[in-house]
Write a protein that holds these residues in place. Structure first.
Motif, mmCIF file in Angstrom:
data_model
loop_
_atom_site.group_PDB
_atom_site.id
_atom_site.type_symbol
_atom_site.label_atom_id
_atom_site.label_comp_id
_atom_site.label_asym_id
_atom_site.label_seq_id
_atom_site.Cartn_x
_atom_site.Cartn_y
_atom_site.Cartn_z
ATOM 1 N N MET A 97 0.835 -1.199 0.000
ATOM 2 C CA MET A 97 0.000 0.000 0.000
ATOM 3 C C MET A 97 0.873 1.254 0.000
ATOM 4 N N PRO A 98 0.647 2.178 -0.942
ATOM 5 C CA PRO A 98 1.453 3.400 -0.972
ATOM 6 C C PRO A 98 1.048 4.349 0.146
ATOM 7 N N PRO A 99 2.005 5.066 0.722
ATOM 8 C CA PRO A 99 1.648 6.085 1.727
ATOM 9 C C PRO A 99 0.926 7.244 1.057
ATOM 10 N N VAL A 123 0.420 19.803 0.956
ATOM 11 C CA VAL A 123 1.875 19.834 1.138
ATOM 12 C C VAL A 123 2.318 19.136 2.423
ATOM 13 N N TYR A 124 1.379 18.793 3.283
ATOM 14 C CA TYR A 124 1.726 18.083 4.515
ATOM 15 C C TYR A 124 2.133 16.644 4.176
ATOM 16 N N GLN A 125 3.020 16.050 4.959
ATOM 17 C CA GLN A 125 3.584 14.736 4.642
ATOM 18 C C GLN A 125 2.740 13.550 5.117
ATOM 19 N N TRP A 126 1.773 13.760 5.988
ATOM 20 C CA TRP A 126 0.838 12.727 6.441
ATOM 21 C C TRP A 126 1.522 11.449 6.929
ATOM 22 N N PRO A 127 2.296 11.537 7.998
ATOM 23 C CA PRO A 127 2.914 10.317 8.539
ATOM 24 C C PRO A 127 1.886 9.303 9.028
ATOM 25 N N GLU A 132 -4.995 9.514 9.400
ATOM 26 C CA GLU A 132 -4.703 10.828 9.977
ATOM 27 C C GLU A 132 -5.483 11.918 9.254
ATOM 28 N N LEU A 133 -5.581 11.836 7.933
ATOM 29 C CA LEU A 133 -6.343 12.827 7.169
ATOM 30 C C LEU A 133 -7.806 12.841 7.617
ATOM 31 N N PHE A 137 2.553 12.104 14.998
ATOM 32 C CA PHE A 137 3.499 11.440 14.108
ATOM 33 C C PHE A 137 4.515 12.442 13.561
ATOM 34 N N GLY A 138 3.998 13.621 13.169
ATOM 35 C CA GLY A 138 4.891 14.631 12.627
ATOM 36 C C GLY A 138 5.600 15.407 13.712
#
Length: 436
Positions: free
Chosen positions: A297-299, A337-341, A346-347, A375-376
């Protein structure tokens, strides 16, 4: 709201589907034969046609040929076999999709609601579960279609929150298996009761075994057993699991007889399998046995173009008063633009929190100045420099997450992608040195 013609010869299913759609505000008329459907279509053309393919007086595709160019906004074919999708893709005319029996209430409502949310191509969920049109996700959908046609076990790997359970359930839906989808979180299994939960036990087999218990493998008879957090399964139990994979039989605790099981096995882990093997959390032979058909699964950070689709989907799911709610363009740019760890999970939490904190009298949803999850935050505050132990990093992440949710352990466990029982086990482990 849409006008719906529902055609199905199963009267119980017909009545249940009609009530579900009517309760959602749609106007529904029904027919249980091709002749009845033709009579309804001659009287009034619906927005949506829900059409069973197997009818007493013919095949639903006959009716499809008659209405495909009449201006219906959506046609949904109802089938007991997912293989029909390969034929649907070659049909022309309006938007044509399919639902595989048994159909859930959510699938019905989503199939009809898509008419009010056009363009539907960008909003519809794949397999009724997964949202995303990025090329990495399309590759996943192709893999789901391919592996679903086999009986071989599947291993899904990916970061926390990427939707591994949704992929597992999609495989089940596309497989055509008639049994249930049975998820088991291996992280919530205690070492003492794990064998009983998976394989079952006989009455009197241990203290407290007052009656026979049917294990997860038997409960998934004819369906799919999903084992999440595979690397959290007690290492001693993994040898028994491997034997079940080889023999398709389980031996309940306290029984001398093996029981044949018919369950498709799909497992998942958010750990790197090779690291889990090196740490003796995962048996190498079990990994090789499961890894025949892997799906990665892609992040979310690898598919940022899907963020607007996911936000729209979550808003439609979370807003219950029927009012339109939208994020501003500036807010969408910040989300992009957020990296969503913490990935898609989380979204969803961010969208949910923003809805709660925004003024419900306005259509615009306000995104807080700081919406980043723990996470971030841990990376920004502490860094992941060499020399720190995994236990130390894990402990800090858990503590920061609990602080973020004001001590709410259930919310923290969900965000971290672990079971509540696993969270308690970790917290107890951290306290052990302090009590010695």
């Amino acid at each position: 709201m849409a006008r719906v013609l529902l055609v199905d010869d199963d009267l119980d299913s017909l009545e249940a589907a009609r009530d579900i759609l009517a309760s959602a505000g749609h106007t529904v008329v029904t027919a249980d034969t091709l002749a009845g459907a033709r009579a309804q279509l001659a009287t009034d053309l619906p927005d949506v046609l829900l059409l069973d393919l197997m009818l007493p007086d013919g095949n639903g595709l006959e009716l499809l040929d008659e209405v495909v160019n009449k201006g219906l906004r959506r046609i949904v074919l109802i089938t007991g076999h997912p293989g029909i999708k390969s034929h649907i893709s070659s049909l022309s005319g309006p938007s044509i999709s399919y639902l595989t029996k048994p159909i859930t209430a959510r699938e019905l409502i989503d199939a009809v609601r898509a008419v009010d949310d056009e363009p539907a191509e960008a909003q519809d969920s794949h397999f009724g579960l997964i949202v995303g049109e990025h090329e990495t996700m399309r590759a996943v959908y192709d893999q789901i279609e391919r592996v679903a046609r086999t009986e071989m076990p599947v291993l899904i790997v990916g970061e926390t929150g990427t939707g591994k359970e949704l992929v597992a359930e999609s495989i089940h839906r596309a497989s055509g298996r008639t049994g249930s989808f049975a998820p088991v979180n291996c992280g919530s299994l205690s070492a003492e009761l794990a064998a009983s939960e998976l394989f079952g036990h006989e009455k009197g087999s241990f203290t407290g075994a007052l009656r026979r218990h049917v294990g997860a493998f038997e409960r998934a008879k004819g369906g799919t057993l999903f084992l999440d957090e595979l690397a959290e399964m007690p290492i001693g139990l993994q040898a028994h699991f491997l034997r079940v994979l080889e023999t398709a039989k389980v031996q309940p605790v306290g029984s001398e007889q093996e029981v044949a099981v018919d369950a498709r096995i799909v497992a998942a882990t958010n750990r790197d399998p090779e690291q889990a093997i090196a740490s003796k959390l995962l048996r190498q032979d079990l990994y090789f046995r499961l890894n025949v058909l892997p799906i990665a699964m892609p992040p979310l950070r690898a598919r940022p173009s899907d963020i607007p689709l996911l936000v729209k989907y979550f808003l439609s799911e979370l807003v219950t008063d029927g009012r339109e709610r939208v994020f501003t363009e500036d807010a969408m740019q910040r989300l992009a633009v957020y990296q969503w760890p913490g990935n898609v999970r989380e979204l969803r939490h961010v969208v949910q929190r923003a809805l709660v904190m925004s003024d419900s009298a306005t259509a615009e949803v306000t995104l807080p100045q700081r919406f980043e999850s723990p996470f971030g935050a841990i990376a920004a505050q502490q860094g992941l420099e060499a020399g720190r132990s995994i236990r130390d990093v894990e402990r800090q992440l858990i503590e920061l997450t609990l602080e973020h949710f004001a001590g709410d352990k259930k919310a923290a466990a969900e965000t971290l992608g672990i079971s509540l029982n696993t969270l308690y086990n970790r917290l107890n482990a951290y306290r052990e040195p302090e009590t010695r």
